[in-house]
Write an enzyme that holds these catalytic residues in place. Structure first.
Site, PDB file in Angstrom:
ATOM      1  N   ASN A   9       0.875  -1.176   0.000  1.00 20.23           N
ATOM      2  CA  ASN A   9       0.000   0.000   0.000  1.00 20.23           C
ATOM      3  C   ASN A   9       0.913   1.227   0.000  1.00 20.23           C
ATOM      4  O   ASN A   9       1.500   1.559   1.024  1.00 20.23           O
ATOM      5  CB  ASN A   9      -0.888  -0.020   1.257  1.00 20.23           C
ATOM      6  CG  ASN A   9      -1.711   1.253   1.384  1.00 20.23           C
ATOM      7  OD1 ASN A   9      -1.838   2.037   0.444  1.00 20.23           O
ATOM      8  ND2 ASN A   9      -2.279   1.471   2.567  1.00 20.23           N
ATOM      9  N   LYS A  11       0.148   4.229  -0.288  1.00 21.16           N
ATOM     10  CA  LYS A  11      -0.488   5.436   0.282  1.00 21.16           C
ATOM     11  C   LYS A  11      -0.245   6.629  -0.647  1.00 21.16           C
ATOM     12  O   LYS A  11      -0.160   6.459  -1.861  1.00 21.16           O
ATOM     13  CB  LYS A  11       0.001   5.693   1.704  1.00 21.16           C
ATOM     14  CG  LYS A  11      -0.064   4.444   2.578  1.00 21.16           C
ATOM     15  CD  LYS A  11       0.063   4.729   4.032  1.00 21.16           C
ATOM     16  CE  LYS A  11       0.148   3.415   4.788  1.00 21.16           C
ATOM     17  NZ  LYS A  11      -0.006   3.555   6.214  1.00 21.16           N
ATOM     18  N   HIS A  96      -9.518   1.142   4.712  1.00 16.64           N
ATOM     19  CA  HIS A  96      -8.256   1.357   5.442  1.00 16.64           C
ATOM     20  C   HIS A  96      -8.519   2.300   6.612  1.00 16.64           C
ATOM     21  O   HIS A  96      -9.304   3.239   6.494  1.00 16.64           O
ATOM     22  CB  HIS A  96      -7.201   1.939   4.490  1.00 16.64           C
ATOM     23  CG  HIS A  96      -5.831   1.908   5.086  1.00 16.64           C
ATOM     24  ND1 HIS A  96      -5.412   2.829   6.011  1.00 16.64           N
ATOM     25  CD2 HIS A  96      -4.797   1.048   4.913  1.00 16.64           C
ATOM     26  CE1 HIS A  96      -4.174   2.534   6.380  1.00 16.64           C
ATOM     27  NE2 HIS A  96      -3.768   1.459   5.724  1.00 16.64           N
ATOM     28  N   GLU A  98      -6.934   4.676   7.793  1.00 17.96           N
ATOM     29  CA  GLU A  98      -6.691   6.104   7.517  1.00 17.96           C
ATOM     30  C   GLU A  98      -7.907   6.721   6.828  1.00 17.96           C
ATOM     31  O   GLU A  98      -8.254   7.880   7.075  1.00 17.96           O
ATOM     32  CB  GLU A  98      -5.419   6.261   6.672  1.00 17.96           C
ATOM     33  CG  GLU A  98      -4.175   5.969   7.504  1.00 17.96           C
ATOM     34  CD  GLU A  98      -2.965   5.485   6.723  1.00 17.96           C
ATOM     35  OE1 GLU A  98      -2.925   5.613   5.492  1.00 17.96           O
ATOM     36  OE2 GLU A  98      -2.038   4.960   7.384  1.00 17.96           O
ATOM     37  N   GLU A 168      -5.685  -5.111  10.414  1.00 18.26           N
ATOM     38  CA  GLU A 168      -4.665  -4.094  10.651  1.00 18.26           C
ATOM     39  C   GLU A 168      -4.968  -3.367  11.958  1.00 18.26           C
ATOM     40  O   GLU A 168      -5.758  -2.412  11.973  1.00 18.26           O
ATOM     41  CB  GLU A 168      -4.677  -3.072   9.520  1.00 18.26           C
ATOM     42  CG  GLU A 168      -4.397  -3.661   8.162  1.00 18.26           C
ATOM     43  CD  GLU A 168      -3.768  -2.624   7.238  1.00 18.26           C
ATOM     44  OE1 GLU A 168      -2.619  -2.840   6.835  1.00 18.26           O
ATOM     45  OE2 GLU A 168      -4.405  -1.594   6.965  1.00 18.26           O
ATOM     46  N   GLY A 174       2.175   2.007  10.707  1.00 18.50           N
ATOM     47  CA  GLY A 174       3.134   3.099  10.561  1.00 18.50           C
ATOM     48  C   GLY A 174       3.816   3.501  11.867  1.00 18.50           C
ATOM     49  O   GLY A 174       4.464   4.535  11.945  1.00 18.50           O
ATOM     50  N   SER A 214       3.152  -2.363  10.376  1.00 20.23           N
ATOM     51  CA  SER A 214       4.600  -2.395  10.600  1.00 20.23           C
ATOM     52  C   SER A 214       5.226  -3.768  10.309  1.00 20.23           C
ATOM     53  O   SER A 214       6.188  -4.172  10.970  1.00 20.23           O
ATOM     54  CB  SER A 214       4.950  -1.928  12.014  1.00 20.23           C
ATOM     55  OG  SER A 214       4.521  -0.591  12.200  1.00 20.23           O
TER      56      SER A 214
HETATM   57  C1  PEP Z   1      -0.889   0.011   5.925  1.00 20.42           C
HETATM   58  O1  PEP Z   1      -0.932   1.181   5.609  1.00 20.42           O
HETATM   59  O2  PEP Z   1      -1.792  -0.728   5.537  1.00 20.42           O
HETATM   60  C2  PEP Z   1       0.232  -0.454   6.745  1.00 20.42           C
HETATM   61  C3  PEP Z   1       0.174  -1.669   7.233  1.00 20.42           C
HETATM   62  O3  PEP Z   1       1.267   0.412   6.940  1.00 20.42           O
HETATM   63  P1  PEP Z   1       2.700   0.064   7.611  1.00 20.42           P
HETATM   64  O4  PEP Z   1       3.148  -1.235   7.052  1.00 20.42           O
HETATM   65  O5  PEP Z   1       3.577   1.199   7.242  1.00 20.42           O
HETATM   66  O6  PEP Z   1       2.456  -0.025   9.096  1.00 20.42           O
END
Ligand code: PEP
Length: 251
Positions: A9, A11, A96, A98, A168, A174, A214
């Site tokens: 992803n 972003k 997601h 976000e 998630e 992040g 992460s």
């Molecule tokens: C994500 O945005 O779906 C995500 C898992 O980000 P990160 O791997 O940076 O934590």
């Protein structure tokens, strides 16, 4: 049988030229290699068509990171599921955290987006996950169950069979604070039980459930070794082929 999937992803990162270059670099790294998972990259909308024509889409699936909750019409600035599909993208990331947190996406909107994605032949990668306060209050299982029920449980078993889920935990996205492999496994097994209760074993066994938050080259192997973890949705570590490839190769 359910598939193993490693999905990036991106972003809101990379301008068009940078995005095409990154996609081509990944394409070259995968050329002539056999990997044990499907590979997907989730790019900004404006990259989709160019990226899809710059890579071997038989090897790397392309995903949008969102689509509209309306089919077409006077919705300035929106991008429909049909438009996404017309670029050559095969997936769309929906729900997601976000988007839920910053753009007010609620279960009802996500239900519409999911239906439109499916109607246009896209595979939704549907994200669910609790916030830190919810986990600390012991509410994480209830929240995740609710997110699935509210947006997805009006689907038929046949429609649900086309969904990929991504668990998630918001506190892990992040932040560098990955859920432990045991925490991921515990939630994924719970999710599979929820699916079993609604749709039966065939659907629950065949649904790919990805972990996101992460994930990186150092922890992917352990996460993916868990029986109910079928891959990862990868943010930061998908922005460099040197960081993304080891995650793909963790399978
Ligand atoms: C994500 O945005 O779906 C995500 C898992 O980000 P990160 O791997 O940076 O934590």
């Amino acid at each position: 049988m359910r598939k193993n999937i490693v999905a990036g992803n991106w972003k809101m990162n990379n301008n068009l030229q940078e995005g095409i270059a990154l996609a081509k670099e990944l394409n070259a790294a995968l050329a002539g290699k056999t990997v044990n998972c499907d590979v997907v990259i989730g790019t900004p909308f404006i990259h989709l068509a160019s990226v899809a024509s710059a890579i071997d889409t038989g090897k790397i699936g392309v995903a949008a990171q969102n689509c509209a909750d309306k089919a077409s019409g006077a919705y300035t600035g929106e991008v429909s599921a049909e438009m996404v599909a017309s670029t050559g993208a095969k997936y769309v990331i929906l729900g997601h955290s976000e988007r839920r947190a910053y753009y007010g996406e609620n279960p009802e909107m996500l239900k519409e987006k999911t239906l439109l994605a499916l109607a246009n032949g896209l595979t939704p990668i549907f994200c669910i996950g609790e916030m830190l306060e919810e986990r600390e209050a012991g509410e994480h299982f209830n929240i995740v169950k609710w997110q699935i029920e509210e947006s997805l449980f009006d689907l038929s078993a046949k429609e649900f069979g086309k969904i990929v889920l991504a668990y998630e935990p918001v506190w892990a996205i992040g932040t560098g604070k990955t859920a432990t492999a045991d925490q991921a496994q515990e939630m994924h097994a719970f999710i599979r039980d929820v699916l079993d209760g609604k749709y039966g074993k065939d659907v629950s066994d065949n649904t790919s459930i990805l972990y996101g938050g992460s994930a990186n080259a150092a922890n992917a192997k352990e996460l993916f070794s868990k029986p109910d973890v079928d891959g990862g949705l990868i943010g930061g570590a998908s922005l460099g082929v040197d960081r993304f490839m080891p995650i793909i190769e963790a399978f």
